[in-house]
Design an enzyme around this catalytic site. Structure first.
Site, short mmCIF file in Angstrom:
data_model
loop_
_atom_site.label_atom_id
_atom_site.label_comp_id
_atom_site.label_asym_id
_atom_site.label_seq_id
_atom_site.Cartn_x
_atom_site.Cartn_y
_atom_site.Cartn_z
N ASP A 97 0.79 -1.23 0.00
CA ASP A 97 0.00 0.00 0.00
C ASP A 97 0.82 1.27 0.00
O ASP A 97 0.35 2.33 0.40
CB ASP A 97 -0.88 -0.02 1.26
CG ASP A 97 -0.06 -0.33 2.50
OD1 ASP A 97 1.14 -0.01 2.50
OD2 ASP A 97 -0.61 -0.91 3.45
N GLU A 119 -0.40 -9.10 -0.89
CA GLU A 119 -0.91 -8.54 0.38
C GLU A 119 -2.17 -7.72 0.12
O GLU A 119 -2.30 -6.57 0.56
CB GLU A 119 0.16 -7.70 1.08
CG GLU A 119 -0.11 -7.44 2.55
CD GLU A 119 0.96 -6.54 3.18
OE1 GLU A 119 0.95 -5.32 2.93
OE2 GLU A 119 1.80 -7.07 3.92
N GLU A 133 -2.03 5.04 3.24
CA GLU A 133 -2.01 3.64 2.83
C GLU A 133 -3.40 3.02 2.64
O GLU A 133 -3.61 2.19 1.75
CB GLU A 133 -1.21 2.80 3.85
CG GLU A 133 0.30 3.08 3.83
CD GLU A 133 0.72 4.27 4.67
OE1 GLU A 133 -0.17 4.95 5.26
OE2 GLU A 133 1.93 4.55 4.74
N HIS A 210 7.39 5.23 12.65
CA HIS A 210 7.57 6.02 11.43
C HIS A 210 6.26 6.54 10.83
O HIS A 210 6.27 7.38 9.95
CB HIS A 210 8.29 5.19 10.35
CG HIS A 210 7.45 4.11 9.74
ND1 HIS A 210 6.59 4.34 8.69
CD2 HIS A 210 7.33 2.81 10.03
CE1 HIS A 210 5.98 3.21 8.36
NE2 HIS A 210 6.41 2.26 9.16
N ARG A 212 3.17 8.14 9.22
CA ARG A 212 2.90 9.52 8.84
C ARG A 212 1.86 10.16 9.76
O ARG A 212 1.99 11.32 10.15
CB ARG A 212 2.41 9.53 7.39
CG ARG A 212 2.45 10.82 6.67
CD ARG A 212 2.19 10.57 5.19
NE ARG A 212 3.40 10.26 4.47
CZ ARG A 212 4.12 11.14 3.80
NH1 ARG A 212 3.74 12.40 3.74
NH2 ARG A 212 5.22 10.79 3.17
N HIS A 243 14.17 5.22 12.08
CA HIS A 243 13.83 5.39 10.65
C HIS A 243 14.63 6.57 10.12
O HIS A 243 14.89 7.53 10.85
CB HIS A 243 12.32 5.65 10.54
CG HIS A 243 11.77 5.57 9.14
ND1 HIS A 243 12.00 6.54 8.20
CD2 HIS A 243 11.01 4.63 8.54
CE1 HIS A 243 11.40 6.21 7.07
NE2 HIS A 243 10.78 5.04 7.25
C1 UD1 Z 1 6.96 4.82 3.37
C2 UD1 Z 1 5.53 4.40 3.00
C3 UD1 Z 1 4.87 3.68 4.16
C4 UD1 Z 1 5.74 2.56 4.69
C5 UD1 Z 1 7.12 3.10 5.01
C6 UD1 Z 1 8.04 1.99 5.45
C7 UD1 Z 1 4.26 5.85 1.48
C8 UD1 Z 1 3.38 7.03 1.36
N1 UD1 Z 1 4.73 5.59 2.71
O1 UD1 Z 1 6.85 5.80 4.38
O2 UD1 Z 1 3.63 3.14 3.73
O3 UD1 Z 1 5.15 2.04 5.85
O4 UD1 Z 1 7.68 3.70 3.83
O5 UD1 Z 1 9.17 2.47 6.11
O6 UD1 Z 1 4.54 5.21 0.49
N2 UD1 Z 1 14.60 8.28 3.92
C9 UD1 Z 1 15.96 8.19 3.70
N3 UD1 Z 1 16.51 6.98 3.35
C10 UD1 Z 1 15.75 5.86 3.21
C11 UD1 Z 1 14.36 5.96 3.45
C12 UD1 Z 1 13.80 7.18 3.79
O7 UD1 Z 1 16.68 9.17 3.82
O8 UD1 Z 1 16.30 4.80 2.89
C13 UD1 Z 1 14.01 9.59 4.30
C14 UD1 Z 1 13.92 10.58 3.13
O9 UD1 Z 1 14.11 11.87 3.62
C15 UD1 Z 1 12.50 10.40 2.66
C16 UD1 Z 1 11.77 10.20 3.99
O10 UD1 Z 1 12.66 9.38 4.75
O11 UD1 Z 1 12.01 11.52 1.94
C17 UD1 Z 1 10.41 9.62 3.93
O12 UD1 Z 1 10.35 8.51 3.06
P1 UD1 Z 1 8.95 8.13 2.34
O13 UD1 Z 1 9.16 6.95 1.49
O14 UD1 Z 1 8.36 9.33 1.72
O15 UD1 Z 1 7.98 7.79 3.52
P2 UD1 Z 1 8.04 6.80 4.74
O16 UD1 Z 1 7.58 7.57 5.91
O17 UD1 Z 1 9.34 6.10 4.79
N1 UDP Z 2 12.97 -3.68 9.82
C1 UDP Z 2 14.33 -3.79 9.53
N2 UDP Z 2 15.21 -2.97 10.18
C2 UDP Z 2 14.80 -2.06 11.10
C3 UDP Z 2 13.43 -1.94 11.38
C4 UDP Z 2 12.53 -2.76 10.72
O1 UDP Z 2 14.73 -4.61 8.70
O2 UDP Z 2 15.66 -1.36 11.67
C5 UDP Z 2 12.01 -4.53 9.08
C6 UDP Z 2 11.00 -5.27 9.91
O3 UDP Z 2 11.47 -6.54 10.28
C7 UDP Z 2 9.80 -5.36 8.97
C8 UDP Z 2 9.94 -4.13 8.10
O4 UDP Z 2 11.26 -3.65 8.27
O5 UDP Z 2 9.86 -6.49 8.11
C9 UDP Z 2 8.92 -3.10 8.48
O6 UDP Z 2 9.21 -1.90 7.83
P1 UDP Z 2 8.54 -0.54 8.27
O7 UDP Z 2 8.17 -0.59 9.70
O8 UDP Z 2 9.48 0.54 7.82
O9 UDP Z 2 7.26 -0.45 7.34
P2 UDP Z 2 5.75 -1.00 7.49
O10 UDP Z 2 5.81 -2.47 7.67
O11 UDP Z 2 5.12 -0.27 8.62
O12 UDP Z 2 5.12 -0.60 6.19
#
Ligand code: UD1
Ligand code: UDP
Length: 374
Positions: A97, A119, A133, A210, A212, A243
């Site tokens: 999602d 999923e 999501e 993490h 939103r 995160h």
């Molecule tokens: C996204 C997904 C969320 C999922 C989450 C898992 C959407 C809208 N949200 O949220 O559904 O649960 O990922 O973690 O698709 N960033 C880095 N390096 C990384 C990852 C993130 O620097 O490897 C930082 C960046 O500044 C980026 C911000 O985190 O802009 C947010 O990342 P984004 O993918 O927009 O949203 P998440 O909150 O991670």
């Molecule tokens: N996870 C990981 N390293 C971390 C934290 C989480 O590998 O430091 C894994 C965790 O085991 C799970 C996934 O990341 O499988 C969950 O990701 P996240 O919480 O970012 O996203 P969500 O599942 O809420 O979409």
């Protein structure tokens, strides 16, 4: 010619959940596998690909700090469209999602390529939580040709929305495949402090956050609650793999400065994280994937959200929804750390989300779909 199956993903949880499917596709002589990463996440995505030995065929590299939801969506569609045109896949797999997932589904739909939704059918029932999501999932449901639902509950959600029964298959969640492919290998922690903690036998509270909808005040309250727990239980170690989102770090981390029994780390590689899950006493999280994994390891989970699209483990008693109120977080963690009966009642290993063989069912469903469309 073998049907070409394209898997598109962009964030850490998608990478973890598609990895078993990609490995199975690569090992199969019935399909040609093409992988596209959008790079919605960067480091957190690359960590997973490296662990599973996946080298993406295409990388859209769309991540930029502070980008909006609309920008992510537009960049995915814009970047993916020419790749779809060039690769001409027989079907496109998307997972879950995220913005990557729904944008990729739409790009494939516009080219009349069947969308396989891994999923499928998770619903919180509240369009604003999780945001965005819940909306993303519902949009993908409208355009998917095949809905791979993890559980009976998710299948029932799809049926209630009028999805054709013949297009739904219960496969279990591939996250349990990924977990069982990874946990128990006891990969060393890169951080020596975590290795020392593992050897110490101390109780661990593992925390991830993490979401939103928890940005801002709710995350501040999580930070304050953690500080109080750290002071109340000096023998406990709180481990928080943070995160990478700066918005998350700015809200939570200032509350934890100077606390001797709080370890804040960079995101752990999946191998390290599953080892930490197995070592932990209690998990406090707003993550979706962690809610699915922890019950398999018999770990009580306190979920810092008002609702969940994963009610199975709540019903089974290993997961509790506690929201983000500071007092409630402190009280819920305290109860689990001090009341053995409550702890034991939640710490039962069960697998409501899968048996570790979901990828086999996914491949069988793909065979059925591609042979029926020949
Ligand atoms: C996204 C997904 C969320 C999922 C989450 C898992 C959407 C809208 N949200 O949220 O559904 O649960 O990922 O973690 O698709 N960033 C880095 N390096 C990384 C990852 C993130 O620097 O490897 C930082 C960046 O500044 C980026 C911000 O985190 O802009 C947010 O990342 P984004 O993918 O927009 O949203 P998440 O909150 O991670
Ligand atoms: N996870 C990981 N390293 C971390 C934290 C989480 O590998 O430091 C894994 C965790 O085991 C799970 C996934 O990341 O499988 C969950 O990701 P996240 O919480 O970012 O996203 P969500 O599942 O809420 O979409």
């Amino acid at each position: 010619m073998r049907p070409r199956i394209m898997t598109v993903y962009g964030t850490r949880p998608e990478a973890i959940k598609v990895a078993p499917v990609i490995k199975a596709l690569e090992a199969s002589d019935e399909f040609d596998s093409v992988t596209v990463v959008t790079g919605q996440h960067r480091e957190m995505l690359d960590q997973v690909n490296e662990l599973f030995g996946i080298v993406p065929d295409h990388d859209l590299s769309i991540m930029s700090h502070g980008q909006t939801l609309a920008q992510i969506f537009a960049r995915v569609i814009d970047g993916l469209d020419p790749i779809l045109e060039k690769e001409e896949p027989a079907a496109v797999i998307v997972q879950g999602d995220t913005s990557t997932s729904t944008a990729a589904a739409l790009a494939a739909f516009y080219r009349k390529i069947p969308v396989i939704h891994l999923e499928a059918g998770l619903r919180s029932g509240d369009i604003s939580s999780p945001f965005p999501e819940e909306a993303n999932r519902k949009i993908t449901t409208q355009i998917a040709a095949l809905h791979l639902a993890p559980t009976d509950v998710s299948r029932a959600n799809l049926l209630a929305e009028g999805v054709d029964e013949s297009t739904i298959v219960i496969t279990g969640n591939t996250v349990i495949d990924a977990l069982l492919m990874t946990v128990g290998k006891d990969r060393p922690f890169a951080d020596p402090a975590l290795e020392a903690l593992a050897a110490s036998g101390r109780r661990i509270l593992l925390v991830t956050t993490h979401r939103r909808e928890n940005w801002g005040g709710a995350m501040e309250s999580v930070g304050r609650a953690l500080a109080r727990i750290a002071l109340a239980f000096p023998e406990l170690e709180i481990v928080l793999p943070a995160h990478r989102n700066p918005i998350v770090r700015e809200a939570v981390l200032p509350h934890l400065v100077g606390l001797a029994n709080v370890t804040v780390t960079e995101p752990l590689g999946y191998g390290e994280f599953t080892r930490m899950l197995a070592l932990s006493t209690v998990i406090l999280t707003d993550s979706g994937g962690v809610q699915e994994e922890a019950p398999s390891l018999g770990k009580p989970v306190l979920v810092m959200r008002e609702n969940t699209e994963r009610p199975e483990a709540v019903t089974a008693g290993t997961v509790r929804l506690i929201g983000t109120d500071e007092e409630r977080i402190v009280a819920s963690v305290t109860e689990l750390l001090t009341d053995t009966a409550t702890y034991q009642s939640m710490a039962r290993a069960l697998n409501p989300y899968g048996d570790g063989k979901s990828r086999e069912r996914v491949l069988q469903s793909l065979k059925n779909l591609t042979s029926s469309r020949k």
